[in-house]
Design an enzyme around this catalytic site. Structure first.
Site, short mmCIF file in Angstrom:
data_model
loop_
_atom_site.label_atom_id
_atom_site.label_comp_id
_atom_site.label_asym_id
_atom_site.label_seq_id
_atom_site.Cartn_x
_atom_site.Cartn_y
_atom_site.Cartn_z
N ILE A 1 -29.08 -67.36 -3.22
CA ILE A 1 -30.41 -66.78 -3.47
C ILE A 1 -30.88 -66.06 -2.21
CG2 ILE A 1 -32.82 -67.31 -4.04
CD1 ILE A 1 -30.90 -67.66 -6.35
N ASN B 1 -33.13 -76.40 -8.04
CA ASN B 1 -31.69 -76.34 -8.26
C ASN B 1 -31.19 -77.70 -8.74
OD1 ASN B 1 -28.94 -75.31 -8.00
ND2 ASN B 1 -28.77 -76.55 -6.14
N HIS C 1 -27.95 -80.07 -8.61
CA HIS C 1 -26.68 -80.22 -7.89
C HIS C 1 -25.98 -81.49 -8.40
CE1 HIS C 1 -23.73 -79.71 -4.76
NE2 HIS C 1 -23.80 -81.01 -4.56
N ASN D 1 -26.78 -76.99 -19.00
CA ASN D 1 -28.11 -77.37 -18.47
C ASN D 1 -29.20 -76.49 -19.07
OD1 ASN D 1 -28.15 -79.57 -16.26
ND2 ASN D 1 -26.30 -78.40 -15.82
N GLY E 1 -23.67 -72.98 -19.31
CA GLY E 1 -25.08 -73.10 -19.64
C GLY E 1 -25.48 -74.36 -20.37
C1 GAR Z 1 -23.53 -78.07 -13.33
O1 GAR Z 1 -22.74 -79.21 -13.22
C2 GAR Z 1 -24.38 -77.90 -12.08
O2 GAR Z 1 -24.79 -79.12 -11.55
C3 GAR Z 1 -23.41 -77.21 -11.16
O3 GAR Z 1 -22.78 -76.26 -12.00
C4 GAR Z 1 -22.67 -76.80 -13.32
C5 GAR Z 1 -23.14 -75.77 -14.32
O4 GAR Z 1 -22.88 -76.19 -15.62
N1 GAR Z 1 -24.10 -76.61 -10.04
C6 GAR Z 1 -23.61 -76.61 -8.81
O5 GAR Z 1 -22.53 -77.07 -8.50
C7 GAR Z 1 -24.54 -75.98 -7.76
N2 GAR Z 1 -24.10 -76.30 -6.43
P1 GAR Z 1 -23.63 -75.54 -16.88
O6 GAR Z 1 -23.44 -74.02 -16.79
O7 GAR Z 1 -22.92 -76.10 -18.07
O8 GAR Z 1 -25.09 -75.92 -16.84
#
Ligand code: GAR
Length: 207
Positions: A94, A108, A110, A14, A12
Site C-alpha cells: 500500500i 489487514n 494476516h 475473506n 476472495g
Molecule cells: C488469506 O489467508 C489472508 O490471510 C492472506 O491471503 C489469503 C487470502 O485469501 N493474506 C496475507 O498473507 C497478507 N500478508 P482469500 O483471497 O481467499 O481471502
C-alpha cells in the site's frame, strides 16, 4: 453507513465472509462500495459481481510508473467515497500516500499470530509453511491497522488455531481461515462501523 473498499488479489474467501455477514446483518452500519483487485483474473472480482458490488481491476502493470498506479488507487478510493479500506489478501504494497490519507482507516488480515510469522516475505501459504517448519503448536490470524511498516500496525483482533501433527500447509491454511480469518475480519469491520474501536498509540481499545 460506513463505506468499505475491499482490496483483493486472489480467491476472495475473506471477501465472501464479509459479503455474507453484511447480508446476514452480523455486520451492521457498513456496505461494500467497491472491490479492487490488482489481478484481473482474481475470483474475488467474480464473487463481488455476483452480489452486484462494483468490482474493478487496478494493476501496477497497467501504469507506466508506480506513482501513477499509487495516484490511481487513491483516486479510486475517493471516487467510491471509501471510509475504511480492508486488505483481504491484497498482495500489493500500500503506497504511503494512501496510508497517510487513511490513517487508522486501513485494516489487514494476516494468517498468523503477529508478531510471529509476519513481515516481508510472509504471505499466503508461505506463512503456514514457516509455521510447520518451526513446529509451533498454536497459530492463528490477526486483524490489524496498517501503518507504514509491514504487519506492524495496532492489533485489533486475534484468534488462535491449533496446529495438528498431520497438517500440510494447505490443511492448516484452510483451518486458519475457517476458524479465525472468516470470523475476526468481519467482526473487526462490525466493531469499526459501530464506533467500538479506538486507537491509543500503538494499542487498540474495544468498548
Ligand atoms: C488469506 O489467508 C489472508 O490471510 C492472506 O491471503 C489469503 C487470502 O485469501 N493474506 C496475507 O498473507 C497478507 N500478508 P482469500 O483471497 O481467499 O481471502
Amino acid at each position: 453507513m460506513l463505506k468499505v473498499g475491499v482490496l483483493v488479489s486472489g480467491g476472495g474467501t475473506n471477501l465472501q465472509a464479509i459479503i455474507d455477514k453484511i447480508e446476514d446483518k452480523k455486520i451492521t452500519n457498513a456496505m461494500i462500495s467497491v472491490v479492487i483487485s490488482n489481478n484481473a483474473n482474481a475470483y474475488a472480482l467474480e464473487r463481488a459481481r455476483k452480489h452486484n458490488i462494483e468490482a474493478i481491476c487496478l494493476s501496477p502493470k497497467c501504469y507506466e510508473t508506480r506513482d501513477q498506479f499509487n495516484e490511481a488507487l487513491l483516486t479510486t478510493l475517493k471516487k467510491y467515497e471509501v471510509d475504511l479500506v480492508v486488505l483481504a489478501g491484497f498482495l500489493v504494497i500500500i503506497p504511503e500516500c494512501v496510508i497517510h490519507e487513511y490513517e487508522n482507516k486501513i485494516i489487514n488480515i494476516h494468517p498468523s499470530l503477529i508478531p510471529s510469522f509476519c513481515g516481508t516475505g510472509y504471505y499466503g501459504l508461505k506463512v503456514h509453511e514457516a509455521v510447520l517448519e518451526r513446529g509451533v503448536k498454536v497459530t492463528g490470524a490477526t486483524v490489524h491497522f496498517v501503518d507504514t511498516g509491514t504487519d506492524t500496525g495496532p492489533i485489533i483482533l486475534q484468534k488462535a488455531v491449533e496446529v495438528k501433527e498431520d497438517d500440510t500447509s494447505k490443511t492448516l491454511q484452510q483451518r486458519v481461515m475457517e476458524e479465525a480469518e472468516w470470523n475476526i475480519l468481519p467482526e473487526a469491520i462490525h466493531l469499526i462501523a459501530n464506533n467500538k474501536i479506538s486507537v491509543i498509540g500503538n494499542k487498540v481499545k474495544k468498548s
